[in-house]
Write an enzyme that holds these catalytic residues in place. Structure first.
Site, PDB file in Angstrom:
ATOM      1  N   TYR A 105     -23.976  67.699  38.564  1.00 50.32           N
ATOM      2  CA  TYR A 105     -23.043  68.700  39.072  1.00 50.32           C
ATOM      3  C   TYR A 105     -23.063  69.860  38.083  1.00 50.32           C
ATOM      4  O   TYR A 105     -22.416  69.826  37.037  1.00 50.32           O
ATOM      5  CB  TYR A 105     -21.640  68.103  39.226  1.00 50.32           C
ATOM      6  CG  TYR A 105     -20.586  69.088  39.657  1.00 50.32           C
ATOM      7  CD1 TYR A 105     -20.860  70.090  40.586  1.00 50.32           C
ATOM      8  CD2 TYR A 105     -19.296  69.024  39.141  1.00 50.32           C
ATOM      9  CE1 TYR A 105     -19.896  70.991  40.982  1.00 50.32           C
ATOM     10  CE2 TYR A 105     -18.308  69.914  39.537  1.00 50.32           C
ATOM     11  CZ  TYR A 105     -18.618  70.895  40.457  1.00 50.32           C
ATOM     12  OH  TYR A 105     -17.661  71.791  40.855  1.00 50.32           O
ATOM     13  N   ASP A 144     -25.361  69.226  43.258  1.00 55.06           N
ATOM     14  CA  ASP A 144     -24.866  70.580  43.448  1.00 55.06           C
ATOM     15  C   ASP A 144     -25.309  71.386  42.242  1.00 55.06           C
ATOM     16  O   ASP A 144     -24.739  71.264  41.160  1.00 55.06           O
ATOM     17  CB  ASP A 144     -23.333  70.563  43.568  1.00 55.06           C
ATOM     18  CG  ASP A 144     -22.732  71.956  43.633  1.00 55.06           C
ATOM     19  OD1 ASP A 144     -23.489  72.950  43.632  1.00 55.06           O
ATOM     20  OD2 ASP A 144     -21.489  72.053  43.667  1.00 55.06           O
ATOM     21  N   HIS A 242     -18.923  71.239  51.103  1.00 61.63           N
ATOM     22  CA  HIS A 242     -20.372  71.015  51.082  1.00 61.63           C
ATOM     23  C   HIS A 242     -20.720  70.007  52.172  1.00 61.63           C
ATOM     24  O   HIS A 242     -19.863  69.234  52.612  1.00 61.63           O
ATOM     25  CB  HIS A 242     -20.819  70.429  49.749  1.00 61.63           C
ATOM     26  CG  HIS A 242     -20.658  71.335  48.570  1.00 61.63           C
ATOM     27  ND1 HIS A 242     -21.723  71.888  47.896  1.00 61.63           N
ATOM     28  CD2 HIS A 242     -19.543  71.759  47.919  1.00 61.63           C
ATOM     29  CE1 HIS A 242     -21.278  72.618  46.888  1.00 61.63           C
ATOM     30  NE2 HIS A 242     -19.954  72.561  46.884  1.00 61.63           N
TER      31      HIS A 242
END
EC number: 3.1.11.2
Length: 256
Positions: A105, A144, A242
């Site tokens: 992340y 991500d 998302h």
């Protein structure tokens, strides 16, 4: 082998919005999540047949990553030796016999770019980390990554040039990685397909009109490109700002 990655933007909230339905339906061999936003003991997921590995942020309700895998890895590690990234629970690495899985992340550089310098330092450390792993065995890097690499990867590229997630510096770090022996799996299959996004603002009608950004990726070592079977974006799946992404691989020796 099927792998899924999803920034759930709060796992407890996502579970209330159907996370487990998707998890069970997709039946991934490895399922990576980012932005879990919880601490140990705050959720009890009954995922039969899966080993669970969690990296919690020290700050409550912030960041965090997890990996759920059917096959137990050879080893698991957290962070890349950077104290702040480890405090924020941003990286989990699982080692298997024939590859490394790195779930990430990536920190946002913030709207006013006050965290851009830190973000660029993070990118440099992670780049060196991925290259070192790649010397040993192929790498599957996902999560991500908080950057739209090319103009095709966001709806309004002209008005977003220089904004967080679409700065020249952040895009350049992605280009460097892809020029050094790694492949963006989605663009491997769909190099010119537009309107493929993985994140949308919560502002009214934005997602309905598909005004989005592609900032979630599966990136793999170039030398396993012959094993790539498909790369998908499941934009129809709700529950977060998302959507999940999926990678299918046919490895010579099935790992999972």
């Amino acid at each position: 082998m099927k792998l899924v990655s999803w920034n759930v933007n709060g796992l407890r909230a996502c579970v209330r919005k159907g996370f487990l339905d998707y998890f069970n339906d997709v039946n991934a061999d490895i399922f990576c999540v980012q932005e879990t936003k919880l601490q140990e003991g705050q959720i009890n997921l009954d995922l039969e047949g899966y080993h669970q590995y969690w990296n919690y942020a020290e700050r409550k309700g912030y960041s965090g990553t997890a990996v759920f895998t059917k096959k137990k890895p050879l080893s698991v590690s957290y962070g890349v030796g950077d104290d702040e990234s480890q405090d924020e629970g941003r990286i989990i690495t699982l080692e298997y016999e024939t590859f490394y899985l790195v779930n990430v992340y990536t920190p946002n550089s913030k709207r006013d770019l006050t965290r851009l310098d830190y973000r660029l330092e993070w990118e440099d450390k992670l780049y060196e980390y991925l290259k070192e792993l790649d010397k040993k065995k192929p790498v599957i890097y996902c999560g991500d990554l908080n950057v739209a690499h090319q103009e095709i990867d966001l709806k309004n590229d002209k008005t977003n040039h220089g904004n967080s997630g679409f700065t020249t510096e952040e895009r350049g770090k992605m280009t460097r990685l892809l020029d050094s022996g790694f492949i963006d799996s989605l663009r491997f299959f769909y190099p010119e397909k537009d309107d493929i996004y993985t994140w949308w603002s919560y502002m009214k009608t934005i997602r309905e009109r598909n005004v989005g950004w592609r900032i979630d990726y599966f990136i793999v070592s170039e030398r396993i490109k012959e094993s790539l079977a498909d790369s998908q974006v499941h934009s129809e799946i709700m529950g977060s700002d998302h959507c999940p992404i999926m990678l299918e691989l046919h490895l010579p020796n099935r790992e999972v």
